[in-house]
Design an enzyme around this catalytic site. Structure first.
Site, PDB file in Angstrom:
ATOM      1  CG  ASN A 298      77.606  82.302  25.754  1.00 30.32           C
ATOM      2  OD1 ASN A 298      76.417  82.351  26.073  1.00 30.32           O
ATOM      3  ND2 ASN A 298      78.060  82.814  24.624  1.00 30.32           N
TER       4      ASN A 298
ATOM      5  CE  LYS B  98      80.819  78.470  26.557  1.00 33.45           C
ATOM      6  NZ  LYS B  98      81.244  78.676  25.159  1.00 33.45           N
TER       7      LYS B  98
ATOM      8  CG  ASP C 128      78.769  79.942  22.493  1.00 33.07           C
ATOM      9  OD1 ASP C 128      79.256  81.085  22.406  1.00 33.07           O
ATOM     10  OD2 ASP C 128      79.150  79.107  23.330  1.00 33.07           O
TER      11      ASP C 128
END
Length: 279
Positions: A92, A71, A108
């Site tokens: 992500n 990531k 996220d």
């Protein structure tokens, strides 16, 4: 001759990646909405990441999710990085654009907030402090999201203080760093308590933060979703906390990518949740 348009492909990239529930989630949505497409797990070692990611668009991939340990590294490969991904220091979600550029984003934080809004609709984040346990990549996304929704103070504790101090430096004066051993004493008037660590996950050590000072009615969320109800959430509920498990964050963070890749905004509902749990 018959024209055969390419069927869009997407994937989750990780190392390892066999445990990911993302293929079950996206596969369910593809079937639910009658979309001709495929979503698969791809295990890529860090040394191969740049070479293989750049090859994916030529193979028919329209985008990818990115998970541990890629990531952070993926930001060095992407041509375009959103402001929030740059601030968090991780991405992500990748979109392979028609102009050939690789677009990196981080959903996220938005997935985290959407999960809380859906499962604790009376949560009022701006009315009091939040306690965040952990200072990894997930914590950075959570901190950014909490600041965005108006949390006035974030009390941050991590087993390695230097990582917490780095978040304070990057995100500013709303962040107050405390020693890990003090975590239980931070709960008194907090209305939001988030565990972003892997402590409490199946196969990991338990989260040993005393909750006797937890404010009844505080929203308590664990990003861990295996098990769905961690010991932290069970004890928080016993002490009057409003608990939200971590599965909803996984579902909500996936929706923006699915929409960009396949052209349909998927519903995150109980049917979706059960489809992933039963996979």
């Amino acid at each position: 001759m018959t024209d055969h348009p390419r069927i869009p492909l997407a994937a989750v990239l990780g190392h390892p990646v066999a445990h990911s529930r993302s293929p079950a989630l996206h596969g369910y949505w593809l079937k639910r909405y009658g979309i001709k497409g495929h979503y698969i797990p791809i295990d890529i070692a860090p040394v191969d990441l740049s070479r293989l990611v750049r090859a994916l668009p030529d193979l028919g991939f329209v985008g990818c999710n990115v998970t541990i340990p890629h990531k952070e590294a993926i930001l060095q490969i992407a041509d375009v990085v959103t402001d929030r991904a740059a601030l968090i220091g991780a991405a992500n979600t990748l979109i392979f654009r028609k102009d050939g550029k690789i677009h990196a984003d981080n959903t996220d934080g938005s997935g985290f907030i959407a999960n809380l809004r859906q499962n604790a609709p009376h949560w009022a984040p701006a009315t009091g402090p939040a306690v965040v346990l952990g200072a990894g990549g997930a914590a950075r996304a959570v901190v950014a999201a909490l600041i965005e929704v108006g949390v006035p103070e974030i009390r941050l504790a991590n087993r390695t203080r230097a990582r917490a101090d780095a978040i304070r430096q990057d995100f500013g004066a709303k962040i107050h760093v405390h020693e890990w051993v003090q975590a239980g004493s931070l709960l008194d008037d907090a209305i939001t308590v988030i565990n972003t660590t892997s402590l409490g996950m199946t196969g990991k050590a338990e989260l040993h933060v005393p909750l006797h000072r937890l404010n009844p009615g505080a929203l308590c969320n664990d990003l861990v979703y295996t098990p769905l109800k961690t010991r932290f959430l069970i004890e928080a509920a016993e002490r009057g906390g409003i608990i939200v498990d971590g599965l909803g964050m996984l579902l909500h963070q996936a929706a923006p990518g699915f929409e960009r890749w396949f052209g349909t905004r998927p519903d995150v509902d109980e049917a979706t949740r059960q489809a992933v749990l039963s996979a």
